[in-house]
Scaffold this motif. Structure first.
Motif, PDB file in Angstrom:
ATOM      1  N   SER A 125      -0.587   3.395   2.375  1.00 20.58           N
ATOM      2  CA  SER A 125       0.397   2.531   1.720  1.00 20.58           C
ATOM      3  C   SER A 125       0.230   1.084   2.156  1.00 20.58           C
ATOM      4  O   SER A 125       0.241   0.164   1.332  1.00 20.58           O
ATOM      5  CB  SER A 125       1.818   3.016   2.030  1.00 20.58           C
ATOM      6  OG  SER A 125       2.048   4.299   1.483  1.00 20.58           O
ATOM      7  N   LEU A 126       0.060   0.866   3.460  1.00 16.66           N
ATOM      8  CA  LEU A 126      -0.150  -0.495   3.960  1.00 16.66           C
ATOM      9  C   LEU A 126      -1.446  -1.081   3.411  1.00 16.66           C
ATOM     10  O   LEU A 126      -1.499  -2.262   3.045  1.00 16.66           O
ATOM     11  CB  LEU A 126      -0.180  -0.495   5.490  1.00 16.66           C
ATOM     12  CG  LEU A 126       1.135  -0.225   6.212  1.00 16.66           C
ATOM     13  CD1 LEU A 126       0.924  -0.304   7.724  1.00 16.66           C
ATOM     14  CD2 LEU A 126       2.217  -1.213   5.780  1.00 16.66           C
ATOM     15  N   ALA A 127      -2.495  -0.261   3.351  1.00 11.09           N
ATOM     16  CA  ALA A 127      -3.768  -0.743   2.818  1.00 11.09           C
ATOM     17  C   ALA A 127      -3.651  -1.090   1.343  1.00 11.09           C
ATOM     18  O   ALA A 127      -4.195  -2.105   0.889  1.00 11.09           O
ATOM     19  CB  ALA A 127      -4.859   0.316   3.033  1.00 11.09           C
ATOM     20  N   ASN A 128      -2.938  -0.258   0.585  1.00  9.14           N
ATOM     21  CA  ASN A 128      -2.737  -0.539  -0.840  1.00  9.14           C
ATOM     22  C   ASN A 128      -1.936  -1.812  -1.050  1.00  9.14           C
ATOM     23  O   ASN A 128      -2.207  -2.608  -1.969  1.00  9.14           O
ATOM     24  CB  ASN A 128      -2.020   0.628  -1.514  1.00  9.14           C
ATOM     25  CG  ASN A 128      -2.975   1.747  -1.892  1.00  9.14           C
ATOM     26  OD1 ASN A 128      -4.149   1.711  -1.534  1.00  9.14           O
ATOM     27  ND2 ASN A 128      -2.489   2.743  -2.603  1.00  9.14           N
ATOM     28  N   LEU A 129      -0.911  -2.015  -0.228  1.00 15.85           N
ATOM     29  CA  LEU A 129      -0.104  -3.228  -0.340  1.00 15.85           C
ATOM     30  C   LEU A 129      -0.946  -4.468  -0.035  1.00 15.85           C
ATOM     31  O   LEU A 129      -0.816  -5.496  -0.717  1.00 15.85           O
ATOM     32  CB  LEU A 129       1.093  -3.151   0.612  1.00 15.85           C
ATOM     33  CG  LEU A 129       2.159  -2.118   0.259  1.00 15.85           C
ATOM     34  CD1 LEU A 129       3.176  -1.994   1.389  1.00 15.85           C
ATOM     35  CD2 LEU A 129       2.864  -2.490  -1.042  1.00 15.85           C
ATOM     36  N   HIS A 130      -1.800  -4.364   0.973  1.00 20.94           N
ATOM     37  CA  HIS A 130      -2.686  -5.484   1.293  1.00 20.94           C
ATOM     38  C   HIS A 130      -3.634  -5.769   0.142  1.00 20.94           C
ATOM     39  O   HIS A 130      -3.840  -6.930  -0.249  1.00 20.94           O
ATOM     40  CB  HIS A 130      -3.480  -5.159   2.559  1.00 20.94           C
ATOM     41  CG  HIS A 130      -4.445  -6.226   2.966  1.00 20.94           C
ATOM     42  ND1 HIS A 130      -4.039  -7.470   3.397  1.00 20.94           N
ATOM     43  CD2 HIS A 130      -5.804  -6.247   2.995  1.00 20.94           C
ATOM     44  CE1 HIS A 130      -5.096  -8.216   3.682  1.00 20.94           C
ATOM     45  NE2 HIS A 130      -6.178  -7.500   3.439  1.00 20.94           N
ATOM     46  N   LEU A 131      -4.199  -4.715  -0.423  1.00 18.42           N
ATOM     47  CA  LEU A 131      -5.095  -4.877  -1.571  1.00 18.42           C
ATOM     48  C   LEU A 131      -4.366  -5.494  -2.753  1.00 18.42           C
ATOM     49  O   LEU A 131      -4.902  -6.358  -3.455  1.00 18.42           O
ATOM     50  CB  LEU A 131      -5.678  -3.519  -1.961  1.00 18.42           C
ATOM     51  CG  LEU A 131      -6.659  -3.516  -3.133  1.00 18.42           C
ATOM     52  CD1 LEU A 131      -7.903  -4.329  -2.789  1.00 18.42           C
ATOM     53  CD2 LEU A 131      -7.047  -2.084  -3.502  1.00 18.42           C
ATOM     54  N   SER A 132      -3.140  -5.073  -2.992  1.00 20.64           N
ATOM     55  CA  SER A 132      -2.353  -5.608  -4.101  1.00 20.64           C
ATOM     56  C   SER A 132      -2.096  -7.099  -3.925  1.00 20.64           C
ATOM     57  O   SER A 132      -2.187  -7.869  -4.884  1.00 20.64           O
ATOM     58  CB  SER A 132      -1.019  -4.855  -4.185  1.00 20.64           C
ATOM     59  OG  SER A 132      -0.240  -5.341  -5.263  1.00 20.64           O
ATOM     60  N   VAL A 168       6.603 -20.865   6.461  1.00 21.60           N
ATOM     61  CA  VAL A 168       6.607 -19.408   6.375  1.00 21.60           C
ATOM     62  C   VAL A 168       6.806 -18.852   7.780  1.00 21.60           C
ATOM     63  O   VAL A 168       5.987 -19.074   8.666  1.00 21.60           O
ATOM     64  CB  VAL A 168       5.287 -18.875   5.775  1.00 21.60           C
ATOM     65  CG1 VAL A 168       5.288 -17.355   5.743  1.00 21.60           C
ATOM     66  CG2 VAL A 168       5.088 -19.432   4.369  1.00 21.60           C
ATOM     67  N   THR A 169       7.913 -18.145   8.012  1.00 22.37           N
ATOM     68  CA  THR A 169       8.266 -17.661   9.336  1.00 22.37           C
ATOM     69  C   THR A 169       7.545 -16.357   9.666  1.00 22.37           C
ATOM     70  O   THR A 169       6.948 -15.715   8.803  1.00 22.37           O
ATOM     71  CB  THR A 169       9.783 -17.432   9.440  1.00 22.37           C
ATOM     72  OG1 THR A 169      10.148 -16.370   8.537  1.00 22.37           O
ATOM     73  CG2 THR A 169      10.538 -18.695   9.051  1.00 22.37           C
ATOM     74  N   LYS A 200       6.215 -13.117   7.276  1.00 19.66           N
ATOM     75  CA  LYS A 200       4.899 -12.488   7.329  1.00 19.66           C
ATOM     76  C   LYS A 200       5.010 -10.977   7.556  1.00 19.66           C
ATOM     77  O   LYS A 200       4.232 -10.200   7.007  1.00 19.66           O
ATOM     78  CB  LYS A 200       4.063 -13.132   8.432  1.00 19.66           C
ATOM     79  CG  LYS A 200       3.707 -14.591   8.151  1.00 19.66           C
ATOM     80  CD  LYS A 200       2.881 -15.200   9.268  1.00 19.66           C
ATOM     81  CE  LYS A 200       2.537 -16.649   8.963  1.00 19.66           C
ATOM     82  NZ  LYS A 200       1.756 -17.282  10.052  1.00 19.66           N
ATOM     83  N   ILE A 201       5.989 -10.560   8.368  1.00 14.99           N
ATOM     84  CA  ILE A 201       6.186  -9.128   8.613  1.00 14.99           C
ATOM     85  C   ILE A 201       6.671  -8.441   7.342  1.00 14.99           C
ATOM     86  O   ILE A 201       6.182  -7.363   6.969  1.00 14.99           O
ATOM     87  CB  ILE A 201       7.181  -8.912   9.762  1.00 14.99           C
ATOM     88  CG1 ILE A 201       6.574  -9.412  11.081  1.00 14.99           C
ATOM     89  CG2 ILE A 201       7.568  -7.434   9.877  1.00 14.99           C
ATOM     90  CD1 ILE A 201       7.520  -9.366  12.254  1.00 14.99           C
ATOM     91  N   LEU A 202       7.629  -9.055   6.649  1.00 18.55           N
ATOM     92  CA  LEU A 202       8.126  -8.481   5.403  1.00 18.55           C
ATOM     93  C   LEU A 202       7.027  -8.385   4.349  1.00 18.55           C
ATOM     94  O   LEU A 202       7.002  -7.456   3.539  1.00 18.55           O
ATOM     95  CB  LEU A 202       9.289  -9.327   4.865  1.00 18.55           C
ATOM     96  CG  LEU A 202      10.612  -9.224   5.632  1.00 18.55           C
ATOM     97  CD1 LEU A 202      11.617 -10.226   5.081  1.00 18.55           C
ATOM     98  CD2 LEU A 202      11.176  -7.810   5.537  1.00 18.55           C
ATOM     99  N   GLU A 203       6.104  -9.339   4.369  1.00 15.50           N
ATOM    100  CA  GLU A 203       5.018  -9.349   3.389  1.00 15.50           C
ATOM    101  C   GLU A 203       4.114  -8.123   3.535  1.00 15.50           C
ATOM    102  O   GLU A 203       3.536  -7.655   2.560  1.00 15.50           O
ATOM    103  CB  GLU A 203       4.189 -10.626   3.541  1.00 15.50           C
ATOM    104  CG  GLU A 203       3.142 -10.808   2.452  1.00 15.50           C
ATOM    105  CD  GLU A 203       2.323 -12.071   2.642  1.00 15.50           C
ATOM    106  OE1 GLU A 203       1.931 -12.670   1.639  1.00 15.50           O
ATOM    107  OE2 GLU A 203       2.065 -12.440   3.812  1.00 15.50           O
ATOM    108  N   LEU A 204       4.025  -7.576   4.747  1.00 18.90           N
ATOM    109  CA  LEU A 204       3.193  -6.396   4.975  1.00 18.90           C
ATOM    110  C   LEU A 204       3.636  -5.212   4.130  1.00 18.90           C
ATOM    111  O   LEU A 204       2.847  -4.333   3.793  1.00 18.90           O
ATOM    112  CB  LEU A 204       3.227  -5.991   6.452  1.00 18.90           C
ATOM    113  CG  LEU A 204       2.562  -6.936   7.450  1.00 18.90           C
ATOM    114  CD1 LEU A 204       2.800  -6.438   8.867  1.00 18.90           C
ATOM    115  CD2 LEU A 204       1.069  -7.067   7.166  1.00 18.90           C
TER     116      LEU A 204
END
Length: 319
Positions: free
Chosen positions: A197-204, A287-288, A292-296
């Motif tokens: 899921s994290l990898a897919n979100l990064h790819l997206s 950008v705090t 950045k954490i929420l963006e993950l």
């Protein structure tokens, strides 16, 4: 992030996703003696190809998508034709409309349907012709970069391991030793689900930046391309955010990674834009670490960072 860095990051992320998925399929099926490693590889390929072929039909069913007649929105068809001509595509994607109230757009397709670009009813009611052209440039970028095939290919994989994990955890075994082993496999499947899921979100998120670049590159000039897409994104986020604050129920649970902006983050993104005249002066905001954490855990880049990069692209004389 330079275009070369985006491309490399996308390739590495895809290699990780498919490598982990294949290893997991082989391991789990081999543990249960259900298939040999070779058969496991074949099953994995068939599974991926099958869900890719049927996903366009699921998208259209979920979002009430139909073909958009030229007579109903000639300015949208004209904008798409201009973008397609500048993109070098041999064939114009079929233009569709999704009968949902919030503004958004997405590209999708498979060999069974061909390439398609859908705009929502809310988008047609909210954006100007120039802003729509910027959005269409982004969606055509997904087609040019083959993001449609890539993301439909990987989007179901985490869900599969989530279902598999729950099945292991609830089924157990006949003996204590069997049950402990099955439970361990259940937690392993859920861990694989989380990592995928994290990898897919990064790819997206990478593909969104990549498509933004294409929209700017295919505009009459980079400054025009950046300005119209920034304005479009700001309006999409603000309008959707207001709808959610007013209690509107948005059907965004499935396939939201296809959208140009994440409707689930509309309220947070809208708040990020307040006080900055929407897209203008956006680069002034910091950008705090929390951002950045929420963006993950988001399918789309942080709206502040995304608009800032668009603003930087607009300063180039040529891309």
């Amino acid at each position: 992030m330079a275009l070369e860095d985006l491309r490399l990051s996308m390739i590495l992320t895809l290699a990780f996703i498919f490598g982990l998925t294949t290893l997991a399929f082989v391991f789990l099926l081999d543990v249960f003696g259900l298939a040999s490693p070779l058969a496991a590889l074949i099953i994995a390929v068939v599974f991926n190809v099958g869900q890719w072929l049927v996903s366009p039909f699921l998208v259209e069913l979920f979002y009430h998508v139909r073909e958009l007649p030229y007579s109903e929105a000639p300015h949208v068809h004209q904008a798409l034709e201009e973008v397609v001509a500048r993109s070098g595509l041999r064939e114009k994607p079929k233009l569709m409309i999704a009968e949902v109230p919030y503004p958004n757009a997405f590209a999708y397709g498979s060999p069974l349907t061909g390439n398609r670009v859908a705009v929502t009813r809310g988008l047609l009611n909210t954006l100007s012709k120039e802003e729509i052209a910027g959005v269409l440039g982004h969606e055509v970028g997904h087609i040019v970069h083959r993001d449609v095939q890539i993301m439909t290919f990987v989007s179901v994989l985490p869900a599969f391991f989530y279902i598999l994990g729950r099945m292991f955890l609830y089924s157990g075994g006949d003996r204590d030793r069997d049950r402990s082993g099955v439970i361990a496999l259940g937690f392993l499947s859920l861990f694989i689900y989380f990592i995928l899921s994290l990898a897919n979100l990064h790819l997206s998120r990478i593909r969104e930046y990549y498509a933004d670049y294409h929209s700017v590159k295919t505009a009459p000039s980079p400054s025009v391309g950046a300005a119209r897409l920034m304005s479009a994104l700001a309006k999409i986020v603000s309008y959707t955010g207001r709808m959610k604050l007013q209690g509107a129920e948005l059907r965004v649970a499935g396939f939201k990674e296809l959208f140009i902006a994440d409707p689930d983050r509309a309220v947070e993104d809208m708040e990020s834009l307040e006080g900055y005249q929407l897209a203008r002066r956006i680069a002034e905001r910091r950008v705090t670490l929390a951002d950045k954490i929420l963006e993950l855990f988001s399918t789309h880049p942080n709206i502040v960072e995304r608009l800032r990069r668009l603003e930087e692209l607009g300063r180039y004389e040529k891309l």
